[in-house]
Design a protein around this motif. Structure first.
Motif, PDB file in Angstrom:
ATOM      1  N   UNK A  14       2.414   7.625  -4.521  1.00  0.00           N
ATOM      2  CA  UNK A  14       1.024   7.252  -4.267  1.00  0.00           C
ATOM      3  C   UNK A  14       0.819   5.752  -4.439  1.00  0.00           C
ATOM      4  N   UNK A  15       1.444   5.211  -5.483  1.00  0.00           N
ATOM      5  CA  UNK A  15       1.323   3.786  -5.752  1.00  0.00           C
ATOM      6  C   UNK A  15       1.907   2.956  -4.607  1.00  0.00           C
ATOM      7  N   UNK A  16       3.039   3.412  -4.082  1.00  0.00           N
ATOM      8  CA  UNK A  16       3.684   2.721  -2.965  1.00  0.00           C
ATOM      9  C   UNK A  16       2.797   2.763  -1.719  1.00  0.00           C
ATOM     10  N   UNK A  17       2.220   3.926  -1.441  1.00  0.00           N
ATOM     11  CA  UNK A  17       1.358   4.075  -0.263  1.00  0.00           C
ATOM     12  C   UNK A  17       0.170   3.120  -0.338  1.00  0.00           C
ATOM     13  N   UNK A  18      -0.483   3.108  -1.489  1.00  0.00           N
ATOM     14  CA  UNK A  18      -1.642   2.227  -1.665  1.00  0.00           C
ATOM     15  C   UNK A  18      -1.227   0.766  -1.533  1.00  0.00           C
ATOM     16  N   UNK A  19      -0.081   0.413  -2.126  1.00  0.00           N
ATOM     17  CA  UNK A  19       0.397  -0.973  -2.075  1.00  0.00           C
ATOM     18  C   UNK A  19       0.660  -1.421  -0.644  1.00  0.00           C
ATOM     19  N   UNK A  20       1.334  -0.576   0.124  1.00  0.00           N
ATOM     20  CA  UNK A  20       1.668  -0.926   1.514  1.00  0.00           C
ATOM     21  C   UNK A  20       0.409  -1.052   2.358  1.00  0.00           C
TER      22      UNK A  20
END
Length: 389
Positions: free
Chosen positions: A347-353
């Protein structure tokens, strides 16, 4: 009659919110600003007719089509080809609308999780931050700050009536302050024509313009979807279900079609006006329709439009800091309400991207960020443990 008169200031707030961006597009492309104002008003009324007045949003000039419109209108002096391109765009809207009607929006909606929706909503506001701060407010920071603080005080400390008009109050206070400082150009108002009428333009179809402009519609459709998610959050109603996203696309496509014929740019739902809804909590479509009627009148009466154009850009910048920030905050609220687990690394990666692509890509970043977020969510395995999810 009293109710009608009390709604005029509310409509004016929406008019001021959309005015700068709607006028900026024709200024960058060579289109007539008056025709663009008329097109935005007519397009908004058509949109509300198609959606049966259930979607309180304003349609203004789309930034996604600036490059091709600048080419065909500004450089090649071929507005007929630009109209043909906009007709092809409206056809794409119609085709996508029919596909979603056949497949069902719920199936489309299920493939777009909250962890994608939230940051996409946020970047709709954040992507406009540079425009609000660098291009507008920084022109005269003192004027921008006065306008911003007037709107903030009206929002937080005003009476119940005052809290309905924070944008208008911020604009008036900022305008008066700017006039005292000598930053209001009254000569523009005096030089403006009394009347200005849009001209009907016949399309000139070529495969080059069709292939060059039609695919961009997919970008603005994704942007529309993001705006509707914002509207769902603000109003607490699922406008993507009633009247439905296909109706929204039909309305937007038809608005773009009519806009092209009268010399205006492509139309799209406006984040600026969603910010006004979030602040005022006044969701009546009649208010938006009132703004559309006023926009048409301004497009026809040159001096009145020039008076609004005389509002210093720094005043609008201060107001837009609040408007765009509210949209960004709505995306964060969506993730909180949907209980998105930000301790989960995927989830953190998705939001970051989504954040970096959406904010960092100057043109169409919202669409690309949405696509990137969906691809990561559905195609990249989640190797975190069950407890971490």
């Amino acid at each position: 009659m009293k109710k009608f008169l009390s709604a005029i200031p509310l409509s004016l707030q929406h008019l001021f919110a959309m005015f700068g961006a709607t006028i900026l597009v024709p200024a960058l492309t060579g289109l007539d600003p008056g025709s663009s104002l008329v097109a935005s008003g007519v397009g908004t009324l058509i949109f509300h007719l198609i959606t049966r007045g259930k979607v309180p949003t304003y349609l203004g000039s789309s930034f996604a089509f600036i490059a091709p419109l600048a080419l065909y209108v500004g450089e090649l002096k071929s507005p007929g080809e630009a109209v043909a391109g906009l007709i092809s765009v409206s056809i794409v809207y119609a085709i996508v609308s029919l596909i979603i009607t056949f497949v069902g929006f719920e199936k489309v909606r299920k493939v777009i999780p909250a962890v994608v929706v939230g940051p996409v909503v946020s970047i709709i506001g954040l992507a406009l931050a540079t425009t609000a701060v660098t291009s507008m407010a920084s022109v005269n920071w003192d004027i921008a700050i006065v306008s911003l603080f007037a709107a903030i005080i009206a929002t937080l400390a005003g009476t119940k009536t005052v809290r309905l008009f924070p944008i208008l109050i911020g604009l008036v206070v900022g305008y008066v302050y700017a006039a005292v400082r000598g930053f209001v150009d009254f000569d523009t108002i005096a030089a403006a024509p009394v009347f200005s009428f849009p001209q009907f333009i016949m399309p000139e179809f070529t495969w080059v313009v069709i292939l060059g402009m039609a695919p961009i519609a997919l970008v603005t459709i994704i942007e529309d979807l993001g705006h509707m998610f914002v509207l769902n959050e603000i109003t607490g109603k699922e406008v993507t279900k009633d009247p439905g996203f296909p109706s929204i696309l039909w309305g937007n496509g038809l608005a773009t079609l009519i806009s092209g014929f009268i010399g205006g740019p492509a139309q799209t739902t406006y984040a600026e006006n969603l910010g006004v809804l979030a602040i005022t909590r006044q969701f009546s479509s009649r208010i938006i329709q009132g703004a559309a009627v006023i926009a048409i009148l301004l497009g026809l009466f040159g001096k009145v439009g020039a008076a609004i154009q005389s509002i210093p850009v720094a005043v609008m910048g201060g107001i837009c800091i609040l408007l765009f920030g509210m949209i960004a905050a709505m995306g964060i609220r969506h993730m909180v309400e949907e209980k998105v687990n930000m301790a989960n690394m995927k989830n953190l990666v998705i939001v970051a991207i989504i954040f970096i692509i959406g904010i960092g890509y100057a043109h169409n970043g919202i669409a690309y960020a949405t696509i990137a977020g969906l691809l990561i969510y559905w195609l990249v395995p989640d190797f975190t443990t069950k407890n971490e999810r």
